[in-house]
Design an enzyme around this catalytic site. Structure first.
Site, PDB file in Angstrom:
ATOM      1  N   HIS A  33       0.859  -1.189   0.000  1.00  0.00           N
ATOM      2  CA  HIS A  33       0.000   0.000   0.000  1.00  0.00           C
ATOM      3  C   HIS A  33       0.895   1.239   0.000  1.00  0.00           C
ATOM      4  CE1 HIS A  33      -3.746   2.213   0.717  1.00  0.00           C
ATOM      5  NE2 HIS A  33      -3.071   2.953   1.593  1.00  0.00           N
ATOM      6  N   MET A  37       0.899  11.601  -0.617  1.00  0.00           N
ATOM      7  CA  MET A  37       0.359  12.811   0.027  1.00  0.00           C
ATOM      8  C   MET A  37       1.049  14.047  -0.535  1.00  0.00           C
ATOM      9  SD  MET A  37       0.201  11.512   3.948  1.00  0.00           S
ATOM     10  CE  MET A  37      -0.400   9.881   4.372  1.00  0.00           C
ATOM     11  N   MET A  69      -3.670  10.753  -2.176  1.00  0.00           N
ATOM     12  CA  MET A  69      -4.269  11.792  -1.331  1.00  0.00           C
ATOM     13  C   MET A  69      -3.723  13.113  -1.869  1.00  0.00           C
ATOM     14  SD  MET A  69      -3.828   9.770   2.256  1.00  0.00           S
ATOM     15  CE  MET A  69      -2.632   8.641   1.549  1.00  0.00           C
ATOM     16  N   MET A 138     -11.565   5.069   4.535  1.00  0.00           N
ATOM     17  CA  MET A 138     -10.627   5.604   5.524  1.00  0.00           C
ATOM     18  C   MET A 138     -11.276   5.439   6.893  1.00  0.00           C
ATOM     19  SD  MET A 138      -8.013   6.581   3.873  1.00  0.00           S
ATOM     20  CE  MET A 138      -7.146   7.007   5.382  1.00  0.00           C
TER      21      MET A 138
END
Ligand code: DX5
Ligand code: ZN
Length: 221
Positions: A33, A37, A69, A138
Site C-alpha cells: 500500500h 500525500m 491523497m 478511511m
C-alpha cells in the site's frame, strides 16, 4: 472474495524501503500500500511516481496499491500507471470529474478505486459503484499513520457491502487506518476483504508474526 493484507509503507523504515518491501512480502503480505500525500489535499508530503518505479526496478513484483491523497488527480494517475501501479485510488472530493478520472485509470490498464473519508457518505460514490474494482474506506482522517480506528466507519462498510451484494458486483472493500490484529476480524465481519496496516506491521519486530496473527483472526470468515 479472498482476503488481502496490504502493509502501508508510510510506516516502513524509509531509508531501507526496497528491503522493507521485500521483507514484508516474504512475511506473507499480499500487496504494497503506497500512500501518496501532497501537502495540499492532506497535511503531509510523501512519495511520488519515481519511488514507485524504483520499487519495481528493485524487484517488487507484488501488486502496488497506490492511494492518492492529492488534488488534482489526473496527471498523477497517468504518472503512477506508467510507474507500475496496479490499483489506483483517489478521493472523489479531489477530482472535478470523477467519472472521467475513473475512465483514465481504466485506460491505463489499472484497477480503479475510490476512497471515502470518515465523514463522507456511501451515497457519494453510489452512481459509480458499478465501475469500481475496489472501494476504500478511511477509518482515520487521511494524512498520518498511527491514528486510532474510528468505529462508526463500520456502519458505512456494512451499507456498501449490502449494495455490492445486491448489485452482484465484484468490487473489493478495503479499510485503511488503525487496523491491527485486535480489530481485523470485526472489520472483516462488517464486509471488508482488503486490509491496510502500517504501524501494526512495520511497528513490530516480526512482520511474519503479525501477518500470521491477522490471518488467524480471519479464519472461518
Ligand atoms: C493515512 C494512510 C494510511 C496509513 C495507515 O492517511 O492512508 O495508509 O498509513 O497507517 P496505520 O495502519 O498506522 O493507521
Ligand atoms: Zn492509505
Amino acid at each position: 472474495m479472498s482476503f488481502l493484507i496490504a502493509p502501508s509503507i508510510l510506516a516502513a523504515d524509509l531509508a531501507r524501503l526496497g528491503q522493507e518491501c521485500d521483507d514484508v512480502l516474504a512475511a506473507g503480505a499480499d500487496m504494497i500500500h503506497f500512500d501518496v500525500m501532497d501537502n495540499h489535499y492532506v497535511p503531509n508530503l510523501t512519495f511520488g511516481p519515481m519511488i514507485c518505479e524504483a520499487l519495481r526496478k528493485h524487484g517488487v513484483t507484488a501488486p502496488i496499491d497506490v492511494h492518492l491523497m492529492v488534488e488534482p488527480v489526473d496527471d498523477l494517475i497517468v504518472s503512477f500507471a506508467d510507474a507500475g501501479a496496479d490499483f489506483i485510488s483517489f478521493h472523489p472530493e479531489a477530482s472535478r470529474h470523477v467519472d472521467r478520472s475513473l475512465k483514465l485509470i481504466e485506460s491505463k490498464g489499472c484497477k480503479k478505486a475510490l476512497v471515502l473519508n470518515p465523514a463522507s457518505p456511501v451515497s457519494l460514490i453510489e452512481p459509480v459503484l458499478d465501475q469500481l474494482d475496489m472501494l476504500l474506506f478511511m477509518s482515520v482522517n487521511p494524512g498520518f499513520g498511527g491514528q486510532k480506528f474510528l468505529p462508526y466507519v463500520l456502519d458505512k462498510i456494512r451499507k456498501a457491502k449490502a449494495l455490492i451484494v445486491e448489485r452482484g458486483l465484484e468490487c473489493r472493500i478495503e479499510v485503511d487506518g488503525g487496523v491491527g490484529v485486535n480489530n481485523i476480524r470485526q472489520v472483516a465481519e462488517a464486509g471488508a476483504d482488503t486490509f491496510v496496516a502500517g504501524s501494526a506491521i512495520f511497528g513490530s519486530d516480526d512482520y511474519a508474526d503479525v501477518v500470521k496473527a491477522m490471518r488467524v483472526e480471519l479464519e472461518g470468515l
